[in-house]
Design an enzyme around this catalytic site. Structure first.
Site, PDB file in Angstrom:
ATOM      1  N   ASN A 119       5.175   6.485 -11.390  1.00 39.29           N
ATOM      2  CA  ASN A 119       6.459   5.798 -11.398  1.00 39.29           C
ATOM      3  C   ASN A 119       6.464   4.642 -12.386  1.00 39.29           C
ATOM      4  O   ASN A 119       5.446   3.999 -12.625  1.00 39.29           O
ATOM      5  CB  ASN A 119       6.806   5.292  -9.991  1.00 39.29           C
ATOM      6  CG  ASN A 119       6.338   3.888  -9.721  1.00 39.29           C
ATOM      7  OD1 ASN A 119       7.012   2.908 -10.046  1.00 39.29           O
ATOM      8  ND2 ASN A 119       5.143   3.762  -9.126  1.00 39.29           N
ATOM      9  N   PHE A 123      10.684  -2.562 -10.315  1.00 35.37           N
ATOM     10  CA  PHE A 123      11.253  -3.463  -9.298  1.00 35.37           C
ATOM     11  C   PHE A 123      12.785  -3.347  -9.222  1.00 35.37           C
ATOM     12  O   PHE A 123      13.500  -4.352  -9.167  1.00 35.37           O
ATOM     13  CB  PHE A 123      10.885  -4.921  -9.581  1.00 35.37           C
ATOM     14  CG  PHE A 123       9.452  -5.283  -9.321  1.00 35.37           C
ATOM     15  CD1 PHE A 123       8.570  -4.389  -8.722  1.00 35.37           C
ATOM     16  CD2 PHE A 123       8.971  -6.544  -9.683  1.00 35.37           C
ATOM     17  CE1 PHE A 123       7.245  -4.744  -8.491  1.00 35.37           C
ATOM     18  CE2 PHE A 123       7.647  -6.905  -9.449  1.00 35.37           C
ATOM     19  CZ  PHE A 123       6.781  -5.993  -8.857  1.00 35.37           C
ATOM     20  N   SER A 184       1.992  -4.735 -10.123  1.00 38.08           N
ATOM     21  CA  SER A 184       2.740  -3.587 -10.619  1.00 38.08           C
ATOM     22  C   SER A 184       2.594  -3.507 -12.139  1.00 38.08           C
ATOM     23  O   SER A 184       2.682  -4.525 -12.823  1.00 38.08           O
ATOM     24  CB  SER A 184       4.220  -3.705 -10.255  1.00 38.08           C
ATOM     25  OG  SER A 184       4.975  -2.717 -10.939  1.00 38.08           O
ATOM     26  N   ASN A 186       4.763  -2.101 -14.053  1.00 41.16           N
ATOM     27  CA  ASN A 186       6.074  -1.759 -14.597  1.00 41.16           C
ATOM     28  C   ASN A 186       6.969  -2.953 -14.909  1.00 41.16           C
ATOM     29  O   ASN A 186       8.117  -2.790 -15.296  1.00 41.16           O
ATOM     30  CB  ASN A 186       6.795  -0.814 -13.627  1.00 41.16           C
ATOM     31  CG  ASN A 186       6.007   0.462 -13.423  1.00 41.16           C
ATOM     32  OD1 ASN A 186       5.481   1.033 -14.365  1.00 41.16           O
ATOM     33  ND2 ASN A 186       5.904   0.897 -12.173  1.00 41.16           N
ATOM     34  N   THR A 187       6.444  -4.164 -14.721  1.00 43.07           N
ATOM     35  CA  THR A 187       7.133  -5.384 -15.155  1.00 43.07           C
ATOM     36  C   THR A 187       6.273  -6.033 -16.234  1.00 43.07           C
ATOM     37  O   THR A 187       5.130  -6.413 -15.961  1.00 43.07           O
ATOM     38  CB  THR A 187       7.333  -6.358 -13.984  1.00 43.07           C
ATOM     39  OG1 THR A 187       8.205  -5.761 -13.020  1.00 43.07           O
ATOM     40  CG2 THR A 187       7.937  -7.665 -14.461  1.00 43.07           C
ATOM     41  N   LYS A 217      -1.619  -8.685  -3.360  1.00 43.97           N
ATOM     42  CA  LYS A 217      -1.830  -7.266  -3.675  1.00 43.97           C
ATOM     43  C   LYS A 217      -2.337  -7.144  -5.103  1.00 43.97           C
ATOM     44  O   LYS A 217      -1.729  -7.686  -6.032  1.00 43.97           O
ATOM     45  CB  LYS A 217      -0.532  -6.471  -3.512  1.00 43.97           C
ATOM     46  CG  LYS A 217      -0.718  -4.962  -3.666  1.00 43.97           C
ATOM     47  CD  LYS A 217       0.531  -4.200  -3.266  1.00 43.97           C
ATOM     48  CE  LYS A 217       0.295  -2.699  -3.301  1.00 43.97           C
ATOM     49  NZ  LYS A 217       1.480  -1.936  -2.845  1.00 43.97           N
ATOM     50  N   ASN A 246      -2.758  -1.360  -5.802  1.00 36.88           N
ATOM     51  CA  ASN A 246      -1.513  -0.842  -6.344  1.00 36.88           C
ATOM     52  C   ASN A 246      -1.807   0.428  -7.160  1.00 36.88           C
ATOM     53  O   ASN A 246      -2.893   0.995  -7.056  1.00 36.88           O
ATOM     54  CB  ASN A 246      -0.841  -1.920  -7.211  1.00 36.88           C
ATOM     55  CG  ASN A 246       0.673  -1.841  -7.191  1.00 36.88           C
ATOM     56  OD1 ASN A 246       1.244  -0.762  -7.290  1.00 36.88           O
ATOM     57  ND2 ASN A 246       1.323  -2.988  -7.084  1.00 36.88           N
TER      58      ASN A 246
END
Length: 357
Positions: A119, A123, A184, A186-187, A217, A246
């Protein structure tokens, strides 16, 4: 007893775009909130209650140790329904201060050959104000709920602390614990916050805002010693616990991967476990540890528990295995605990390290 054949349903869902399928599955869960009799009926079928699995952490009772990881319920829309799948707790979010659409589509992919998910959501959520409205409207839920928070994409790194401060103040009176998500992929720049100075500043600030348990996390792609040092810094600065891990950006784990986004599911299982184990050897007994990453059966969960996990989380493997998975994990854990002569799950947590003493 079975309400439907999940494998049949999965075939239909897998013909759809992954994000569309996710939305449809979520709508099904959300509709249960308006059918209390169905909620009770399904919970009775899927939810495992056994004294061996029950434990109290930070003053909250967890009927079983298997929770839903953040990412499925980004906007807190399925809280009431999650126990119908057998979950002992759930984690909502990731929530950012302001609403954001996330990254461009397509951004969610099935790696079916590998029983994994990739993915690049970014967010996507409706923001903190919407989440507060959702939480205020909930008329009941009787199990622990965690709130996962992260900075907005457009917030520069040197202002990231302001985003987390705002979120901590917003949610300090909601949920049962808060998770700081800086892992994450993705940021842009988010994982750069996985450094000891930012963590020290963040948890020092958090202690002035709330007494609520706050977890960190982390990503699975850190070197073991770096992860241990970072987690130790967080705990020393006031973190109530660590969630590992993660998604991974190690695209060498499969030839089917895209070159962006994070991979979860079966492909991350061993990578996640090895890092969790390294952290557990150092921090077991000093803080609460939660393990997530590729868990799909009781043996996976039990291995994490003996390596120091008080709780475990699942998400991606649920997509492949269906709702029976949580029930089977909890029933299997009950069997494994009995076979090893334990009277309660707390006796098994960290057993690997006690056995070597």
């Amino acid at each position: 007893m079975s309400f439907f054949s999940y494998q049949t349903v999965k075939k239909a869902l897998f013909k759809l775009d992954p994000e569309t399928a996710h939305t449809i599955a979520g709508l099904g869960r959300r509709s249960l909130a308006y059918a209390p009799s169905m909620l009770r009926f399904m919970k009775k079928h899927y939810f495992v209650t056994n004294p061996l699995l029950s434990q109290t952490l930070f003053g909250k009772k967890f009927e079983n140790p298997v929770g839903l990881a953040a990412g499925f319920d980004k906007n807190g829309e399925y809280i009431t329904a999650m126990p119908t799948l057998g979950f002992g707790y759930t984690e909502i979010g990731t929530i950012t201060p302001q609403p954001q659409d996330g990254n461009e589509k397509p951004r969610l992919f099935r790696l079916k050959e590998d029983r994994s998910i990739q993915n690049a959501m970014g967010f996507n959520n409706r923001g903190s104000d919407y989440m507060v409205q959702r939480l205020n409207k909930l008329y009941f839920f009787d199990y622990p709920v965690g709130i996962n928070i992260g900075k907005n994409k457009l917030t520069p790194e040197d202002k990231a602390l302001d985003d987390y401060e705002m979120l901590l103040k917003t949610f300090k009176d909601y949920g049962d614990y808060i998770v700081i998500n800086i892992s994450s992929p993705n940021t842009p720049g988010l994982r750069d916050l996985q450094n000891e100075k930012f963590i020290t500043d963040l948890f020092t600030l958090a202690k002035t805002i709330t007494d609520q348990p706050i977890f960190l996390k982390i990503a699975p792609d850190m070197e073991a010693q770096d992860a241990i040092d970072l987690c130790s810094t967080a705990v020393n600065a006031g973190a109530a616990g660590i969630i590992a891990t993660n998604t991974t950006i190690d695209y060498s784990v499969t030839e089917h991967a895209k070159d962006f986004g994070g991979i979860s599911g079966a492909l991350v299982r061993e990578k996640s476990f090895k890092l969790f184990q390294a952290i557990g050897k150092e921090l077991y007994g000093k803080t609460i540890l939660i393990s997530v990453g590729g868990i799909e059966n009781a043996e996976d969960a039990y291995r994490r528990i003996k390596a120091g996990a008080s709780l475990v989380q699942v998400y991606s493997m649920l997509i492949y295995e269906g709702p029976k998975m949580i029930k089977e994990i909890n029933e299997g854990l009950t069997r494994l605990l009995k076979e090893d002569g334990y009277n309660n799950i707390t006796e098994a947590i960290g057993a690997d390290y006690r056995d070597t003493e």
